[in-house]
Design a protein around this motif. Structure first.
Motif, PDB file in Angstrom:
ATOM      1  N   SER A 124     -43.883 -32.804-114.349  1.00 26.32           N
ATOM      2  CA  SER A 124     -44.897 -33.680-114.931  1.00 26.32           C
ATOM      3  C   SER A 124     -44.923 -33.462-116.441  1.00 26.32           C
ATOM      4  O   SER A 124     -44.349 -32.495-116.958  1.00 26.32           O
ATOM      5  CB  SER A 124     -46.269 -33.383-114.330  1.00 26.32           C
ATOM      6  OG  SER A 124     -46.730 -32.124-114.781  1.00 26.32           O
ATOM      7  N   GLY A 125     -45.598 -34.339-117.143  1.00 28.82           N
ATOM      8  CA  GLY A 125     -45.708 -34.201-118.591  1.00 28.82           C
ATOM      9  C   GLY A 125     -46.361 -32.892-118.996  1.00 28.82           C
ATOM     10  O   GLY A 125     -45.938 -32.223-119.944  1.00 28.82           O
ATOM     11  N   ARG A 126     -47.385 -32.507-118.270  1.00 33.87           N
ATOM     12  CA  ARG A 126     -48.090 -31.250-118.551  1.00 33.87           C
ATOM     13  C   ARG A 126     -47.155 -30.056-118.343  1.00 33.87           C
ATOM     14  O   ARG A 126     -47.117 -29.128-119.159  1.00 33.87           O
ATOM     15  CB  ARG A 126     -49.315 -31.128-117.647  1.00 33.87           C
ATOM     16  CG  ARG A 126     -50.113 -29.865-117.854  1.00 33.87           C
ATOM     17  CD  ARG A 126     -51.401 -29.869-116.995  1.00 33.87           C
ATOM     18  NE  ARG A 126     -52.152 -28.653-117.181  1.00 33.87           N
ATOM     19  CZ  ARG A 126     -51.981 -27.550-116.467  1.00 33.87           C
ATOM     20  NH1 ARG A 126     -51.089 -27.505-115.503  1.00 33.87           N
ATOM     21  NH2 ARG A 126     -52.714 -26.483-116.708  1.00 33.87           N
ATOM     22  N   GLU A 127     -46.376 -30.081-117.263  1.00 30.19           N
ATOM     23  CA  GLU A 127     -45.454 -28.986-116.976  1.00 30.19           C
ATOM     24  C   GLU A 127     -44.359 -28.907-118.046  1.00 30.19           C
ATOM     25  O   GLU A 127     -43.960 -27.817-118.452  1.00 30.19           O
ATOM     26  CB  GLU A 127     -44.835 -29.166-115.593  1.00 30.19           C
ATOM     27  CG  GLU A 127     -45.831 -28.975-114.463  1.00 30.19           C
ATOM     28  CD  GLU A 127     -45.289 -29.411-113.107  1.00 30.19           C
ATOM     29  OE1 GLU A 127     -45.734 -28.836-112.099  1.00 30.19           O
ATOM     30  OE2 GLU A 127     -44.440 -30.327-113.057  1.00 30.19           O
ATOM     31  N   ARG A 128     -43.884 -30.065-118.502  1.00 26.10           N
ATOM     32  CA  ARG A 128     -42.874 -30.065-119.567  1.00 26.10           C
ATOM     33  C   ARG A 128     -43.431 -29.482-120.862  1.00 26.10           C
ATOM     34  O   ARG A 128     -42.741 -28.751-121.569  1.00 26.10           O
ATOM     35  CB  ARG A 128     -42.351 -31.478-119.807  1.00 26.10           C
ATOM     36  CG  ARG A 128     -41.346 -31.934-118.756  1.00 26.10           C
ATOM     37  CD  ARG A 128     -40.713 -33.226-119.178  1.00 26.10           C
ATOM     38  NE  ARG A 128     -41.730 -34.278-119.190  1.00 26.10           N
ATOM     39  CZ  ARG A 128     -41.729 -35.332-118.399  1.00 26.10           C
ATOM     40  NH1 ARG A 128     -40.748 -35.525-117.578  1.00 26.10           N
ATOM     41  NH2 ARG A 128     -42.691 -36.212-118.466  1.00 26.10           N
ATOM     42  N   ARG A 129     -44.677 -29.799-121.196  1.00 27.81           N
ATOM     43  CA  ARG A 129     -45.299 -29.253-122.405  1.00 27.81           C
ATOM     44  C   ARG A 129     -45.453 -27.734-122.300  1.00 27.81           C
ATOM     45  O   ARG A 129     -45.176 -27.003-123.255  1.00 27.81           O
ATOM     46  CB  ARG A 129     -46.654 -29.910-122.650  1.00 27.81           C
ATOM     47  CG  ARG A 129     -46.566 -31.306-123.231  1.00 27.81           C
ATOM     48  CD  ARG A 129     -47.917 -31.811-123.702  1.00 27.81           C
ATOM     49  NE  ARG A 129     -48.934 -31.833-122.643  1.00 27.81           N
ATOM     50  CZ  ARG A 129     -49.113 -32.820-121.776  1.00 27.81           C
ATOM     51  NH1 ARG A 129     -48.339 -33.890-121.817  1.00 27.81           N
ATOM     52  NH2 ARG A 129     -50.064 -32.757-120.864  1.00 27.81           N
ATOM     53  N   ILE A 130     -45.882 -27.267-121.138  1.00 30.45           N
ATOM     54  CA  ILE A 130     -46.034 -25.821-120.932  1.00 30.45           C
ATOM     55  C   ILE A 130     -44.679 -25.127-121.052  1.00 30.45           C
ATOM     56  O   ILE A 130     -44.548 -24.090-121.710  1.00 30.45           O
ATOM     57  CB  ILE A 130     -46.690 -25.524-119.562  1.00 30.45           C
ATOM     58  CG1 ILE A 130     -48.149 -25.995-119.563  1.00 30.45           C
ATOM     59  CG2 ILE A 130     -46.598 -24.038-119.229  1.00 30.45           C
ATOM     60  CD1 ILE A 130     -48.805 -25.949-118.191  1.00 30.45           C
ATOM     61  N   ALA A 167     -42.084 -26.185-122.723  1.00 29.46           N
ATOM     62  CA  ALA A 167     -41.687 -26.231-124.135  1.00 29.46           C
ATOM     63  C   ALA A 167     -42.399 -25.140-124.930  1.00 29.46           C
ATOM     64  O   ALA A 167     -41.794 -24.499-125.805  1.00 29.46           O
ATOM     65  CB  ALA A 167     -41.981 -27.608-124.719  1.00 29.46           C
ATOM     66  N   GLN A 168     -43.668 -24.892-124.632  1.00 28.12           N
ATOM     67  CA  GLN A 168     -44.412 -23.838-125.320  1.00 28.12           C
ATOM     68  C   GLN A 168     -43.828 -22.462-124.992  1.00 28.12           C
ATOM     69  O   GLN A 168     -43.694 -21.606-125.878  1.00 28.12           O
ATOM     70  CB  GLN A 168     -45.889 -23.880-124.929  1.00 28.12           C
ATOM     71  CG  GLN A 168     -46.631 -25.069-125.479  1.00 28.12           C
ATOM     72  CD  GLN A 168     -48.048 -25.180-124.921  1.00 28.12           C
ATOM     73  OE1 GLN A 168     -48.417 -24.462-123.989  1.00 28.12           O
ATOM     74  NE2 GLN A 168     -48.833 -26.077-125.493  1.00 28.12           N
ATOM     75  N   GLU A 180     -40.716 -21.858-124.156  1.00 25.22           N
ATOM     76  CA  GLU A 180     -39.426 -21.778-124.850  1.00 25.22           C
ATOM     77  C   GLU A 180     -39.621 -21.456-126.329  1.00 25.22           C
ATOM     78  O   GLU A 180     -38.897 -20.633-126.888  1.00 25.22           O
ATOM     79  CB  GLU A 180     -38.656 -23.083-124.685  1.00 25.22           C
ATOM     80  CG  GLU A 180     -38.148 -23.313-123.291  1.00 25.22           C
ATOM     81  CD  GLU A 180     -37.521 -24.699-123.103  1.00 25.22           C
ATOM     82  OE1 GLU A 180     -37.639 -25.546-124.022  1.00 25.22           O
ATOM     83  OE2 GLU A 180     -36.932 -24.930-122.042  1.00 25.22           O
ATOM     84  N   GLN A 181     -40.589 -22.107-126.975  1.00 20.68           N
ATOM     85  CA  GLN A 181     -40.848 -21.855-128.394  1.00 20.68           C
ATOM     86  C   GLN A 181     -41.297 -20.411-128.621  1.00 20.68           C
ATOM     87  O   GLN A 181     -40.858 -19.757-129.576  1.00 20.68           O
ATOM     88  CB  GLN A 181     -41.911 -22.824-128.918  1.00 20.68           C
ATOM     89  CG  GLN A 181     -41.427 -24.246-129.009  1.00 20.68           C
ATOM     90  CD  GLN A 181     -42.554 -25.227-129.309  1.00 20.68           C
ATOM     91  OE1 GLN A 181     -43.713 -24.841-129.407  1.00 20.68           O
ATOM     92  NE2 GLN A 181     -42.197 -26.503-129.438  1.00 20.68           N
TER      93      GLN A 181
END
Length: 79
Positions: free
Chosen positions: A4-10, A12-13, A15-16
């Motif tokens: 989901s979009g939320r899971e992708r954002r998490i 990405a965070q 990974e950063q």
């Protein structure tokens, strides 16, 4: 099943944060992901160096072989 979009954002965070805390580990994880995805074996930073290394060694082997053949010909023709 996609994220989901939320899971992708998490993700990405995460990974950063990994890139900031341990850049070497982040590079290794990226390389593993690339290999599993069927991409290049070497990350781009290493790929050019590896190709140049291999090309240099191929030419070195070719040159040494040519010199050995030339020396054998000279030895045979001078006897």
């Amino acid at each position: 099943m996609g994220l989901s979009g939320r899971e992708r954002r998490i993700l990405a965070q995460i990974e950063q944060q990994l890139e900031r805390e341990d850049p070497e580990l982040a590079k290794r994880v990226e390389a593993i992901n690339r290999i599993e995805a069927g991409g290049d074996l070497f990350p781009q930073a290493y790929g050019d160096r590896m190709r140049m290394w291999a090309l240099t060694h191929v030419w070195l082997i070719f040159t040494v072989g040519a010199v050995v053949i030339l020396l054998l010909l000279v030895a045979v023709l001078t006897t």
